[in-house]
Scaffold this active site. Structure first.
Site, PDB file in Angstrom:
ATOM      1  N   CYS A 106       0.822  -1.230   0.000  1.00 25.29           N
ATOM      2  CA  CYS A 106       0.000   0.000   0.000  1.00 25.29           C
ATOM      3  C   CYS A 106       0.848   1.270   0.000  1.00 25.29           C
ATOM      4  CB  CYS A 106      -0.924   0.008   1.199  1.00 25.29           C
ATOM      5  SG  CYS A 106      -1.947  -1.466   1.318  1.00 25.29           S
ATOM      6  N   HIS A 163      -3.574   7.059   3.317  1.00 25.40           N
ATOM      7  CA  HIS A 163      -3.930   5.758   2.741  1.00 25.40           C
ATOM      8  C   HIS A 163      -5.347   5.409   3.164  1.00 25.40           C
ATOM      9  CE1 HIS A 163      -3.932   1.725   1.443  1.00 25.40           C
ATOM     10  NE2 HIS A 163      -3.723   1.171   2.636  1.00 25.40           N
ATOM     11  N   ASN A 209     -10.039  -0.297   0.261  1.00 21.58           N
ATOM     12  CA  ASN A 209      -8.573  -0.210   0.249  1.00 21.58           C
ATOM     13  C   ASN A 209      -8.059  -0.725  -1.098  1.00 21.58           C
ATOM     14  OD1 ASN A 209      -5.835  -0.511   0.628  1.00 21.58           O
ATOM     15  ND2 ASN A 209      -6.007  -1.558   2.608  1.00 21.58           N
TER      16      ASN A 209
HETATM   17  O1  UT7 Z   1      -3.660  -1.474   3.687  1.00 23.07           O
HETATM   18  C1  UT7 Z   1      -2.826  -2.141   4.590  1.00 23.07           C
HETATM   19  C2  UT7 Z   1      -3.191  -1.865   5.930  1.00 23.07           C
HETATM   20  N1  UT7 Z   1      -4.417  -2.483   6.318  1.00 23.07           N
HETATM   21  C3  UT7 Z   1      -5.028  -2.007   7.340  1.00 23.07           C
HETATM   22  O2  UT7 Z   1      -4.595  -1.000   7.832  1.00 23.07           O
HETATM   23  C4  UT7 Z   1      -6.209  -2.731   7.926  1.00 23.07           C
HETATM   24  C5  UT7 Z   1      -6.059  -2.727   9.419  1.00 23.07           C
HETATM   25  N2  UT7 Z   1      -7.078  -3.399  10.191  1.00 23.07           N
HETATM   26  C6  UT7 Z   1      -8.397  -3.046  10.191  1.00 23.07           C
HETATM   27  O3  UT7 Z   1      -8.807  -2.199   9.438  1.00 23.07           O
HETATM   28  C7  UT7 Z   1      -9.299  -3.692  11.200  1.00 23.07           C
HETATM   29  O4  UT7 Z   1      -8.542  -4.445  12.111  1.00 23.07           O
HETATM   30  C8  UT7 Z   1     -10.388  -4.607  10.582  1.00 23.07           C
HETATM   31  C9  UT7 Z   1     -11.420  -3.749   9.860  1.00 23.07           C
HETATM   32  C10 UT7 Z   1      -9.763  -5.596   9.624  1.00 23.07           C
HETATM   33  C11 UT7 Z   1     -11.104  -5.358  11.671  1.00 23.07           C
HETATM   34  O5  UT7 Z   1     -11.614  -4.468  12.630  1.00 23.07           O
HETATM   35  P1  UT7 Z   1     -11.419  -4.776  14.193  1.00 23.07           P
HETATM   36  O6  UT7 Z   1     -12.143  -3.759  14.951  1.00 23.07           O
HETATM   37  O7  UT7 Z   1      -9.948  -4.882  14.435  1.00 23.07           O
HETATM   38  O8  UT7 Z   1     -12.175  -6.150  14.346  1.00 23.07           O
HETATM   39  P2  UT7 Z   1     -11.606  -7.521  14.946  1.00 23.07           P
HETATM   40  O9  UT7 Z   1     -10.522  -8.075  14.102  1.00 23.07           O
HETATM   41  O10 UT7 Z   1     -11.346  -7.316  16.368  1.00 23.07           O
HETATM   42  O11 UT7 Z   1     -12.859  -8.445  14.816  1.00 23.07           O
HETATM   43  C12 UT7 Z   1     -13.927  -8.291  15.706  1.00 23.07           C
HETATM   44  C13 UT7 Z   1     -14.965  -9.350  15.410  1.00 23.07           C
HETATM   45  C14 UT7 Z   1     -14.427 -10.766  15.322  1.00 23.07           C
HETATM   46  O12 UT7 Z   1     -15.373 -11.601  15.942  1.00 23.07           O
HETATM   47  P3  UT7 Z   1     -15.080 -12.218  17.385  1.00 23.07           P
HETATM   48  O13 UT7 Z   1     -13.859 -13.075  17.237  1.00 23.07           O
HETATM   49  O14 UT7 Z   1     -14.876 -11.053  18.300  1.00 23.07           O
HETATM   50  O15 UT7 Z   1     -16.341 -13.002  17.661  1.00 23.07           O
HETATM   51  C15 UT7 Z   1     -14.404 -11.054  13.843  1.00 23.07           C
HETATM   52  O16 UT7 Z   1     -14.591 -12.423  13.564  1.00 23.07           O
HETATM   53  O17 UT7 Z   1     -15.589  -9.081  14.145  1.00 23.07           O
HETATM   54  C16 UT7 Z   1     -15.588 -10.273  13.365  1.00 23.07           C
HETATM   55  N3  UT7 Z   1     -15.506  -9.916  11.968  1.00 23.07           N
HETATM   56  C17 UT7 Z   1     -16.589  -9.615  11.235  1.00 23.07           C
HETATM   57  N4  UT7 Z   1     -17.888  -9.577  11.527  1.00 23.07           N
HETATM   58  C18 UT7 Z   1     -18.750  -9.241  10.560  1.00 23.07           C
HETATM   59  C19 UT7 Z   1     -14.388  -9.794  11.192  1.00 23.07           C
HETATM   60  N5  UT7 Z   1     -14.758  -9.438   9.953  1.00 23.07           N
HETATM   61  C20 UT7 Z   1     -16.110  -9.323   9.958  1.00 23.07           C
HETATM   62  C21 UT7 Z   1     -17.033  -8.972   8.959  1.00 23.07           C
HETATM   63  N6  UT7 Z   1     -18.337  -8.942   9.322  1.00 23.07           N
HETATM   64  N7  UT7 Z   1     -16.674  -8.664   7.696  1.00 23.07           N
END
Ligand code: UT7
Length: 344
Positions: A131, A271, A301
């Protein structure tokens, strides 16, 4: 001589350095026609519009057609930028394509773009900084211009991320989209231009965001395909934390090199990965809502294309004028990060 020049005494702000200046003559972008909405994704994986909006800010993304490749999107963005800059393909001396989704491992996507746009005099190569690739490309292009090697450089960020997404993995498939953005860099002494671009990397944290298959370590086999090694993988939470810190470091370094503070910046283009990352970086930097440019709700993204597309849209929507200062900030796999200050 431009009256604004005394603002940049630091020689690392390379504006008009020893009679050379790296001007961003024009930009262009292209996104594919097909729109994939959050409602569409609800039918594909266990997710919801509400979850995607609240955790990322993304409403929709563009998806390239099966027969539309990274080089096609890159060439279209480049042709728009070339037309706006008023230059012919033969005038381009160097093509740099930043991508993690090349059409194939080799030849480079830059060489494929060279053929598509007819830039017969150009040298061409790809840059792989995920990225962060567009800013890495700007910095490399600037170096060639300031060292008097070339006068006209085409820098492109282009991705077909839909080709490396596991469409059954809700953790990643809601985040990414396809597209391309391009910039023409030219030596224009005493003109506006790219003041500084800084880059950083931390290979020690490369496992946070990677695609293990397809290289020399893990060539494609039936087993590697079955194990889903040819798809992008990400530890979202850890990547998030690193993104905020690295983008802050990069932005502060770029501002320091130019001896300015955030209040002098007319437009901040970060970004476009996650609205919460953007807001956290803006808050820590002290950037206001009015300074921020955000378009991730429409594209998600797009990795190396992200700030390039956003820059083009910011120009098109009149977010700043000639002479204004803009700050680009990136972060990606590698890990890699960077920031650039442009006097538009
Ligand atoms: O371009 C390169 C750089 N990339 C980035 O900067 C991306 C960085 N990361 C992020 O943007 C975020 O971490 C995410 C958007 C990917 C995830 O957000 P988060 O607040 O960190 O969520 P999480 O990983 O803590 O997930 C929370 C919950 C999980 O469920 P449990 O284990 O707590 O029951 C996931 O399984 O949300 C669940 N989950 C979803 N639920 C519904 C993960 N993806 C989804 C989804 N829909 N699409």
């Amino acid at each position: 001589m431009n009256s604004s020049l005394p603002r940049f005494k630091n020689p690392r702000a390379k504006h008009d350095f020893k009679g050379r200046s790296c001007s961003v003559s024009a930009v262009g972008s292209y996104v594919p026609a097909r729109i994939l909405t959050n409602a569409d994704l609800e039918k594909m994986v266990d997710t919801s519009h509400e979850w995607i909006m609240s955790r990322t800010g993304i409403e929709q993304r563009r998806i390239a057609a099966a027969d539309e490749f990274t080089s096609d999107m890159a060439a279209k963005a480049a042709q728009i930028a070339m037309k706006r800059a008023g230059i012919l393909p033969e005038q381009i001396e160097l093509i740099i394509v930043a991508t993690i989704t090349p059409d194939m491992l080799f030849p480079s996507t830059a060489c494929l773009v060279q053929k598509k746009i007819g830039a017969v005099r150009a040298a061409a190569f790809d840059v792989e900084a995920a990225c962060s690739g567009f800013i890495f490309g700007l910095e490399i292009g600037q170096q060639f211009i300031m060292s008097r090697t070339y006068d006209t450089v085409l820098v492109i960020g282009a991705e077909k991320l839909s080709s490396i997404i596991d469409w059954t993995d809700r953790n990643t498939c809601v985040l990414f989209g396809d597209g391309a953005g391009a910039a023409i860099l030219q030596n224009r002494p005493h003109s506006h231009g790219l003041l500084t671009a800084c880059m950083g990397s931390d290979g020690g944290r490369g496992d946070l965001l990677s695609m293990p298959g397809g290289g020399s370590r893990c060539p494609a086999t039936a087993a590697s395909v079955a194990a889903k090694l040819h798809y992008l993988r990400m530890d979202g939470k850890e990547t998030f934390k690193n993104a905020v810190n690295a983008m802050m470091t990069a932005a502060q370094e770029a501002l320091r090199r130019c001896e300015i503070d955030i209040t002098k910046i007319k437009c901040v283009i970060p970004h476009q990965a996650n609205r919460r990352i953007i807001d956290a970086v803006a808050e820590r930097l002290g950037a206001t809502k009015e300074q921020l440019f955000v378009n991730l709700e429409r594209y998600g993204n797009t990795s190396a294309a992200s700030v390039a597309i956003a820059l083009d849209e910011a120009v098109a929507t009149g977010r700043f004028s000639r002479g204004d200062l803009i700050l680009l900030i990136v972060f990606g796999a590698g890990l890699t990060w960077g920031a650039a200050v442009i006097e538009w």
